[in-house]
Design a protein around this motif. Sequence first.
Motif, PDB file in Angstrom:
ATOM      1  N   UNK A   4       0.827  -1.202   0.000  1.00  0.00           N
ATOM      2  CA  UNK A   4       0.000   0.000   0.000  1.00  0.00           C
ATOM      3  C   UNK A   4       0.864   1.256   0.000  1.00  0.00           C
ATOM      4  N   UNK A   5       1.932   1.285   0.796  1.00  0.00           N
ATOM      5  CA  UNK A   5       2.762   2.474   0.871  1.00  0.00           C
ATOM      6  C   UNK A   5       3.636   2.627  -0.369  1.00  0.00           C
ATOM      7  N   UNK A   6       3.724   1.590  -1.212  1.00  0.00           N
ATOM      8  CA  UNK A   6       4.513   1.673  -2.422  1.00  0.00           C
ATOM      9  C   UNK A   6       3.706   2.230  -3.585  1.00  0.00           C
ATOM     10  N   UNK A   7       2.434   2.545  -3.358  1.00  0.00           N
ATOM     11  CA  UNK A   7       1.610   3.135  -4.401  1.00  0.00           C
ATOM     12  C   UNK A   7       1.634   4.648  -4.262  1.00  0.00           C
ATOM     13  N   UNK A   8       1.881   5.326  -5.372  1.00  0.00           N
ATOM     14  CA  UNK A   8       1.897   6.790  -5.368  1.00  0.00           C
ATOM     15  C   UNK A   8       0.693   7.302  -6.138  1.00  0.00           C
ATOM     16  N   UNK A  20      -5.544   7.657 -10.083  1.00  0.00           N
ATOM     17  CA  UNK A  20      -4.514   6.863 -10.751  1.00  0.00           C
ATOM     18  C   UNK A  20      -3.316   6.740  -9.826  1.00  0.00           C
ATOM     19  N   UNK A  21      -2.749   5.552  -9.794  1.00  0.00           N
ATOM     20  CA  UNK A  21      -1.579   5.282  -8.961  1.00  0.00           C
ATOM     21  C   UNK A  21      -0.487   4.654  -9.817  1.00  0.00           C
ATOM     22  N   UNK A  22       0.741   4.785  -9.332  1.00  0.00           N
ATOM     23  CA  UNK A  22       1.862   4.060  -9.911  1.00  0.00           C
ATOM     24  C   UNK A  22       2.533   3.306  -8.774  1.00  0.00           C
ATOM     25  N   UNK A  28      13.204   7.180  -8.200  1.00  0.00           N
ATOM     26  CA  UNK A  28      12.566   8.180  -9.058  1.00  0.00           C
ATOM     27  C   UNK A  28      12.539   7.669 -10.495  1.00  0.00           C
ATOM     28  N   UNK A  29      11.526   6.882 -10.810  1.00  0.00           N
ATOM     29  CA  UNK A  29      11.351   6.381 -12.164  1.00  0.00           C
ATOM     30  C   UNK A  29      10.739   7.442 -13.064  1.00  0.00           C
ATOM     31  N   UNK A  30      10.556   7.088 -14.334  1.00  0.00           N
ATOM     32  CA  UNK A  30      10.032   8.029 -15.319  1.00  0.00           C
ATOM     33  C   UNK A  30       8.671   8.592 -14.917  1.00  0.00           C
ATOM     34  N   UNK A  31       7.745   7.722 -14.532  1.00  0.00           N
ATOM     35  CA  UNK A  31       6.387   8.187 -14.195  1.00  0.00           C
ATOM     36  C   UNK A  31       6.418   9.057 -12.938  1.00  0.00           C
ATOM     37  N   UNK A  32       7.250   8.701 -11.967  1.00  0.00           N
ATOM     38  CA  UNK A  32       7.359   9.520 -10.747  1.00  0.00           C
ATOM     39  C   UNK A  32       7.927  10.896 -11.064  1.00  0.00           C
ATOM     40  N   UNK A  33       8.930  10.956 -11.921  1.00  0.00           N
ATOM     41  CA  UNK A  33       9.499  12.261 -12.311  1.00  0.00           C
ATOM     42  C   UNK A  33       8.480  13.085 -13.087  1.00  0.00           C
TER      43      UNK A  33
END
Length: 116
Positions: A4-8, A20-22, A28-33
Amino acid sequence: MSTESALRLLPWSGPNGQRCYVATDGAAGFVSRLADNMEEVQLNIGEELLGHANRLLDDPKASSGELRFLARRLREALVDALRVADSRGERIPERDDDDDSDDELGASPQPAGEPT
């Protein structure tokens, strides 16, 4: 880290308005950046809208149509800002109850009524 805590929470909605979550491992992956950049843009737009709001609200000649348009844009900016706050709040690590901020500063608690 729990699943759960790994979902942003991302700063945009799905096609039907759903959240929407990733899944992330903290890197810091592409979607997080991309999400970080989008959050920055959204917050900047909110700041700009506040400047427009100040000017428009001070203008006695502002039409009801202009004010409605502004209200809609401010509502959108508020929704975005609240989503950013929610997303960032979910990523704050939980505080360990044994961790006392006074202990970190080297201060010892004083009983009430006694001088320090």
